[in-house]
Design an enzyme around this catalytic site. Sequence first.
Site, PDB file in Angstrom:
ATOM      1  N   ASN A  11       0.977  -1.225   0.256  1.00 56.66           N
ATOM      2  CA  ASN A  11      -0.274  -0.119   0.526  1.00 56.66           C
ATOM      3  C   ASN A  11       0.832   0.909   0.157  1.00 56.66           C
ATOM      4  OD1 ASN A  11      -1.510   1.824   1.036  1.00 56.66           O
ATOM      5  ND2 ASN A  11      -3.163   0.571   2.155  1.00 56.66           N
ATOM      6  N   LYS A  14       0.573   3.712   3.001  1.00 55.03           N
ATOM      7  CA  LYS A  14       1.308   3.306   4.123  1.00 55.03           C
ATOM      8  C   LYS A  14       2.453   3.618   4.303  1.00 55.03           C
ATOM      9  CE  LYS A  14      -1.827   0.008   5.541  1.00 55.03           C
ATOM     10  NZ  LYS A  14      -2.191  -2.076   6.481  1.00 55.03           N
ATOM     11  N   ASP A  71      -0.815  -5.161  10.943  1.00 58.63           N
ATOM     12  CA  ASP A  71      -2.670  -5.686  10.318  1.00 58.63           C
ATOM     13  C   ASP A  71      -3.404  -5.044  11.414  1.00 58.63           C
ATOM     14  OD1 ASP A  71      -3.735  -7.690   9.174  1.00 58.63           O
ATOM     15  OD2 ASP A  71      -3.991  -8.967  10.681  1.00 58.63           O
ATOM     16  N   PHE A 153     -10.489   5.919   4.616  1.00 57.29           N
ATOM     17  CA  PHE A 153     -10.751   5.116   3.602  1.00 57.29           C
ATOM     18  C   PHE A 153     -11.529   3.832   4.435  1.00 57.29           C
ATOM     19  CE2 PHE A 153      -7.228   1.894   5.332  1.00 57.29           C
ATOM     20  CZ  PHE A 153      -6.599   3.085   5.747  1.00 57.29           C
ATOM     21  N   LYS A 175      -6.025  13.376  10.687  1.00 55.98           N
ATOM     22  CA  LYS A 175      -6.192  10.916  11.162  1.00 55.98           C
ATOM     23  C   LYS A 175      -5.553  10.496  11.633  1.00 55.98           C
ATOM     24  CE  LYS A 175      -7.682   7.118   9.279  1.00 55.98           C
ATOM     25  NZ  LYS A 175      -7.680   5.938   7.755  1.00 55.98           N
ATOM     26  N   HIS A 180      -5.454   4.863  15.154  1.00 55.73           N
ATOM     27  CA  HIS A 180      -4.442   3.550  15.867  1.00 55.73           C
ATOM     28  C   HIS A 180      -3.432   3.111  15.052  1.00 55.73           C
ATOM     29  CE1 HIS A 180      -6.105   2.647  12.160  1.00 55.73           C
ATOM     30  NE2 HIS A 180      -7.087   3.532  12.664  1.00 55.73           N
ATOM     31  N   ARG A 181      -3.294   3.936  13.494  1.00 57.57           N
ATOM     32  CA  ARG A 181      -1.507   2.884  13.076  1.00 57.57           C
ATOM     33  C   ARG A 181      -1.228   4.357  13.316  1.00 57.57           C
ATOM     34  NH1 ARG A 181      -3.976   1.014   9.092  1.00 57.57           N
ATOM     35  NH2 ARG A 181      -5.052   3.631   8.113  1.00 57.57           N
TER      36      ARG A 181
HETATM   37  P1  IMP Z   1      -5.112  -3.561   7.110  1.00 55.21           P
HETATM   38  O1  IMP Z   1      -4.693  -4.866   7.888  1.00 55.21           O
HETATM   39  O2  IMP Z   1      -4.443  -2.476   7.382  1.00 55.21           O
HETATM   40  O3  IMP Z   1      -4.963  -3.907   5.678  1.00 55.21           O
HETATM   41  O4  IMP Z   1      -6.363  -3.314   7.411  1.00 55.21           O
HETATM   42  C1  IMP Z   1      -7.546  -4.036   7.737  1.00 55.21           C
HETATM   43  C2  IMP Z   1      -9.268  -3.619   6.711  1.00 55.21           C
HETATM   44  O5  IMP Z   1      -8.998  -2.625   7.706  1.00 55.21           O
HETATM   45  C3  IMP Z   1      -9.069  -2.777   5.385  1.00 55.21           C
HETATM   46  O6  IMP Z   1      -9.520  -3.754   4.071  1.00 55.21           O
HETATM   47  C4  IMP Z   1      -9.654  -1.636   6.031  1.00 55.21           C
HETATM   48  O7  IMP Z   1     -11.203  -2.140   6.336  1.00 55.21           O
HETATM   49  C5  IMP Z   1      -9.821  -1.857   7.474  1.00 55.21           C
HETATM   50  N1  IMP Z   1      -9.066  -0.450   8.328  1.00 55.21           N
HETATM   51  C6  IMP Z   1      -8.237  -0.913   8.472  1.00 55.21           C
HETATM   52  N2  IMP Z   1      -7.442   1.196   9.064  1.00 55.21           N
HETATM   53  C7  IMP Z   1      -8.804   1.606   8.946  1.00 55.21           C
HETATM   54  C8  IMP Z   1      -8.388   3.236   8.948  1.00 55.21           C
HETATM   55  O8  IMP Z   1      -7.340   3.839   9.337  1.00 55.21           O
HETATM   56  N3  IMP Z   1      -9.612   3.538   8.323  1.00 55.21           N
HETATM   57  C9  IMP Z   1     -10.696   2.934   8.428  1.00 55.21           C
HETATM   58  N4  IMP Z   1     -11.026   1.374   8.112  1.00 55.21           N
HETATM   59  C10 IMP Z   1      -8.780   0.795   7.668  1.00 55.21           C
END
Ligand code: IMP
Length: 200
Positions: A11, A14, A71, A153, A175, A180-181
Amino acid sequence: MSRILVIATRNPDKLREITHLFQALSIDVRSFAEFSHVAPVIEDRPTIFENAMKKAMEVAEQVGHWVLADDTGLFVDALEGAPGVMSARYSGPEATYASNVNKLLSELEGVPETKRNALFRTVIALRTEKSLHLVEGELHGRIATEPRGQHGFGYDPVFELPDGRTLAELEFEEKNRISHRALALQRTKRLMEELLKLEF
Ligand code: IMP
């Protein structure tokens, strides 16, 4: 010569965020895309912790450098923690952000505002040659009854903060200060500062 850190994500958003945050560290941040021989990691574990660990360890074995993998899941109290580890594929194998949001809203139909608590959790696994570390970041809120906002997103349009705004109503920079991230990444940065002193 500086150490190499491979970010196990395809991604670009990210990657940009992480490269920017880690730019002051004496580490050379590389994209996963530069290591085209790396086999895709199947995220089939029952928790986001295990998926992040699996990704970091499998990729590190193949690239021979430090690896960071993340994740994320959305955990809704009234749904006993769903969609959780299934957040990306909540509405099925062909899921889109919109179909996931629609499924979430229909599962919560009739659930009152006071019972719509939810949290986003990101787990970051950092694999060095000597150790494996897990770091997490959380954001608490609740699920709105309908989508609002144009930014972000995934579940952002229905994730409401305590001040009433959804994450999709926040500008990118805001944001990325509170998410969280972002929290997990800031903690990982501090950890890496220590590890670079110890493990160099
Ligand atoms: P990933 O592990 O970051 O790929 O997240 C898994 C899924 O969680 C993604 O496909 C999104 O649908 C959702 N997601 C992850 N981070 C976010 C965020 O910051 N906002 C909204 N949805 C999120």
